[in-house]
Design a protein around this motif. Structure first.
Motif, PDB file in Angstrom:
ATOM      1  N   ALA A  90     -23.112  11.914 -78.145  1.00  0.00           N
ATOM      2  CA  ALA A  90     -23.111  11.276 -77.596  1.00  0.00           C
ATOM      3  C   ALA A  90     -21.634  10.742 -77.056  1.00  0.00           C
ATOM      4  O   ALA A  90     -21.118   9.900 -77.085  1.00  0.00           O
ATOM      5  CB  ALA A  90     -23.782  10.140 -77.390  1.00  0.00           C
ATOM      6  N   LEU A 130     -32.874   8.166 -73.012  1.00  0.00           N
ATOM      7  CA  LEU A 130     -32.252   9.720 -73.533  1.00  0.00           C
ATOM      8  C   LEU A 130     -32.245  10.047 -74.852  1.00  0.00           C
ATOM      9  O   LEU A 130     -32.176  11.343 -75.129  1.00  0.00           O
ATOM     10  CB  LEU A 130     -30.875   9.843 -72.397  1.00  0.00           C
ATOM     11  N   THR A 131     -32.417   8.834 -75.505  1.00  0.00           N
ATOM     12  CA  THR A 131     -31.763   9.009 -76.847  1.00  0.00           C
ATOM     13  C   THR A 131     -33.036   9.982 -77.470  1.00  0.00           C
ATOM     14  O   THR A 131     -33.295  10.573 -78.193  1.00  0.00           O
ATOM     15  CB  THR A 131     -31.135   8.642 -77.003  1.00  0.00           C
ATOM     16  N   LEU A 173     -26.048  14.150 -75.275  1.00  0.00           N
ATOM     17  CA  LEU A 173     -26.045  13.380 -74.258  1.00  0.00           C
ATOM     18  C   LEU A 173     -25.109  12.677 -73.655  1.00  0.00           C
ATOM     19  O   LEU A 173     -24.158  11.981 -73.933  1.00  0.00           O
ATOM     20  CB  LEU A 173     -26.894  12.363 -75.546  1.00  0.00           C
ATOM     21  N   CYS A 210     -33.896  13.263 -76.878  1.00  0.00           N
ATOM     22  CA  CYS A 210     -32.987  14.191 -77.374  1.00  0.00           C
ATOM     23  C   CYS A 210     -33.803  14.553 -79.149  1.00  0.00           C
ATOM     24  O   CYS A 210     -33.343  15.087 -79.856  1.00  0.00           O
ATOM     25  CB  CYS A 210     -31.082  13.644 -77.626  1.00  0.00           C
TER      26      CYS A 210
END
Length: 741
Positions: free
Chosen positions: A493, A675-676, A522, A679
């Motif tokens: 990230a 988004l995490t 990310l 992922c």
């Protein structure tokens, strides 16, 4: 013969219904876009009441009338209820007042009720004109010259409950107000180990409550679209609260949407929840009803940009309609402006509310959209007091989280989401400290559920980050650490250096077997300069930091007849400069993508001189840090100072690293979490299937997509720090229309 309507001769803009942050930027955009096209534009004061009263309530505007309103909350032209507009006689008066000024096109900024009223006026327009002609209130030639009323609607509503647009004007600003209040409440609640119950607005839409819960780390949320499924929901809520206390959590926070209900359709109020918590937990609970503070205050950076984009698009829609006189709603989907039939959008909006009211909750969730449903599912996991038990015999994969590049607001939010979502799958989650140097040196530890408590709202990077990119022997050392810690997958990230480092490891997978693992990047940087995405986490917070500072600078400049040259970050990408220029009303932006020439500076000096001679009191120029190696911020300030003479003073302001700091904005918290989650899903799919693909996640055409990490070198420009494709540059012409030359 039926007369074919021509384009609009004059446009009017009005605001109606509840006020919403961003209405003023929308008004400004409509006015300046119309002026740009040489079309007369009028502002209607006090909504439909002003439309009926006429006279000074309908005033012709030019660009100067909307100067200085970008940062103001509410609506400078007012909004008011009008019972008379609900009558045909009232609408006939409104039509007469419009035609007295040659107005045959309307831009209405309001909610579904306001837009429905405007459409009724449009539908009745030919008959109303006929009645006015019959009563000698209107000359037949005037009626013949304006046979139709064109209408475009923009949704101004904090509730974000309108079909046809992903975001309504004002919703992001309202989220800012809510999350700011929740962050403040969090301090008190943690200090006293107390429970707080907070009511937020939204009518029958739970958007504000849901997203504020995701952004604040609330422990429970009650929304209309997804009421508790069981009669014993109160006991379930209290058991989660009690378990959190036992795990060391110092506060409990429950958010209640104003339209919250149980599965029988009975209302659930904040007082109900307060009573339940006190009875079941035996501790004090406090109620906070945020009320109208959610509507007020300066609009957020996103709302300033969104409103400007949509206001301009509304005028373009009116001009491009040709013979199509149907009412349109202009909104945004993904990052693209879209136009939809207005009344279809109103009907779908009512359908969602009716499904909530009628307890068709699956249907209501479906109409709210995929991101709403996804956010709710993520929140359910994040609010647990501990991970769910793992099925026996399931392999416990080991995921590592690392940062790379400069610090970006939202990094801690992402780590919190990765830890909790990974643990809930039964995986071990490892935190790498000090970026890829820490990965090289083995500075790695396993994380627990409560290790990330409170991280959702904190700025900076608790794990640490730097711009180190491994090469040569250091890659081999990293491979040894990956093998020693049995890392099965890696989440990076971070920003530019993080992407370069992740690609370096990915490219070494054949040479070092331990690095043949799935890696996902990310995008987290304030610069918005990464490949595979149109937007990076952290840039929204930076923009809000910039506009807060520039708003203050503008106040100082106005008081002293001064021109400020403000330098913002961005490295080789001008995103922050252009977007902050649009959001602050800057008169000039200098971008690395365009550079600066002596001719540019000469023209700029002349424009400033002409403006100050005409009575202007403020000059604002925004320069991206790498716009030009010679014409620095100091050089430009000195040039303007010399040429300003007695007309104006010049000052420079280099905002510096404050742009990387501060608590992440609600948008960045929400997107970091979403988004995490994607992922973690990606890494899980790779590991469960035995695959080893690596990727970069990002927003593309407004949707979250993965791009193969192998393509990274092809997506970046040589010798500069920015991607080949920068879709935000498409808004450069908009800046010029808004007088940002």
């Amino acid at each position: 013969m039926t007369q074919v309507p021509t384009g609009p001769t004059s446009i009017a803009v009005l605001t109606s219904g509840g006020d919403a942050g961003g209405m003023n930027p929308a008004i400004r955009a409509v006015v300046r876009s119309a002026v740009h096209h040489g079309i007369d534009v009028y502002a209607v004061f006090e909504g439909y009441r002003g439309l009926i009263e006429g006279g000074d309530a309908i005033r012709r505007f030019d660009s100067s009338n909307v100067g200085g309103i970008l940062q103001r909350g509410g609506t400078v032209i007012g909004t008011a209820r009008s019972a008379e507009f609900r009558s045909r006689a009232g609408r006939r008066r409104a039509a007469r007042n419009l035609l007295e000024r040659g107005i045959d096109a309307l831009v209405v900024i309001g909610g579904d009720g306001s837009l429905t009223g405007a459409n009724l006026l449009r539908e009745e327009w030919p008959d109303l004109l006929a009645e006015l002609v019959d009563t000698d209130e209107l000359h037949p030639e005037v009626a013949a010259a304006h046979p139709v009323l064109r209408l475009v609607g923009l949704v101004g509503s904090i509730d974000n409950d309108m079909f046809g647009t992903d975001m309504t004007i004002g919703a992001d600003t309202a989220l800012h107000r809510i999350v700011e209040a929740l962050d403040a409440i969090d301090s008190t609640a943690s200090s006293h180990q107390r429970s707080f119950v907070v009511e937020v607005m939204g009518r029958r839409c739970g958007y504000l409550a849901l997203m504020a819960s995701l952004a604040s780390g609330a422990n429970w949320v009650l929304i209309p679209e997804r009421p508790p499924e069981y009669d014993d929901w109160a006991q379930l809520m209290c058991s989660v609260m009690r378990a959190g206390r036992e795990n060391g959590r110092r506060r409990n926070l429950v958010l209640v949407a104003e339209g919250a209900q149980d599965h029988n359709g009975e209302p659930i109020t904040v007082d109900d929840v307060k009573r339940i918590l006190e009875q079941e937990l035996g501790e004090d609970a406090r109620v906070t009803i945020l009320g109208h503070v959610q509507r007020g205050g300066a609009p957020s950076a996103f709302d300033r940009y969104l409103s400007t984009l949509l206001g301009h698009a509304a005028v373009e829609q009116l001009l491009a309609a040709g013979s199509d006189t149907s009412a349109q709603l202009v909104g945004i989907r993904g990052h693209q402006v879209v136009s939809s039939p207005l009344m279809d959008c109103v009907a779908q909006t009512h359908a969602a509310a009716d499904r909530v009211k009628g307890q068709d909750l699956d249907g209501a969730m479906l109409l709210r959209g995929g991101s709403f449903r996804e956010s709710f599912q993520i929140l359910v996991t994040m609010q647990q007091a501990a991970p769910r038990p793992t099925a026996a015999g399931r392999k416990r994969f080991r995921l590592a989280v690392v940062h790379g590049g400069g610090p970006a607001p939202g990094m801690n939010t992402a780590v919190r989401a990765a830890v909790r979502l990974g643990l809930d799958r039964g995986y071990a989650v490892l935190a790498v400290r000090n970026g890829f140097r820490g990965l090289r040196d083995g500075d790695i530890r396993e994380m627990d559920w409560m290790d990330v408590s409170g991280w959702v709202s904190s700025g900076g990077a608790e794990l640490g980050t730097n711009r180190y990119v491994p090469a040569g022997d250091d890659v081999a050392r990293i491979a040894e650490q990956v093998a020693a810690h049995r890392i099965d997958g890696l989440l990076m990230a971070g920003g530019w250096a993080g992407y370069a480092a992740a690609y370096a490891l990915h490219s070494s997978g054949r040479l070092h077997r331990a690095l043949d693992i799935p890696i996902v990047c990310l995008p987290m940087t304030i610069n918005n300069d990464l490949p595979g995405t149109e937007l990076t986490v952290g840039s929204d917070t930076a923009l809000n930091s910039i506009i807060a500072d520039v708003d203050k600078i503008k106040q100082s400049a106005v008081a002293s007849r001064r021109c400020f040259v403000v330098e913002v970050m961005g490295h080789d990408c001008g995103y922050l400069a252009l977007m902050s220029g649009l959001a602050t009303g800057a008169e000039r932006v200098y971008l690395p993508e365009e550079g600066i020439t002596l001719d540019d500076l000469t023209l700029d000096v002349r424009a400033l001189a002409e403006g100050f001679r005409s009575g202007k009191r403020l000059g604002l120029v925004i320069r991206s840090e790498n716009a030009d190696p010679v014409y620095s911020t100091g050089f430009i300030r000195a040039l303007f100072e010399k040429e300003g003479g007695d007309l104006w003073d010049s000052r420079e302001a280099i905002l510096g690293h404050v742009q990387e700091g501060g608590d992440p904005s609600p948008f960045d918290r929400i997107q970091a979490t979403r988004l995490t989650a994607r992922c973690i899903d990606y890494l899980s799919e790779q590991l469960e299937s035995g695959a080893r693909a690596s990727a970069m996640i990002g927003f593309q055409s407004g949707r979250l997509q993965f791009t193969d990490l192998t393509s990274y070198p092809k997506l970046i420009e040589a010798d500069v720090q920015r991607p080949v494709e920068q879709r935000w540059m498409a808004q450069r012409p908009l800046a010029r229309v808004m007088d940002v030359w």
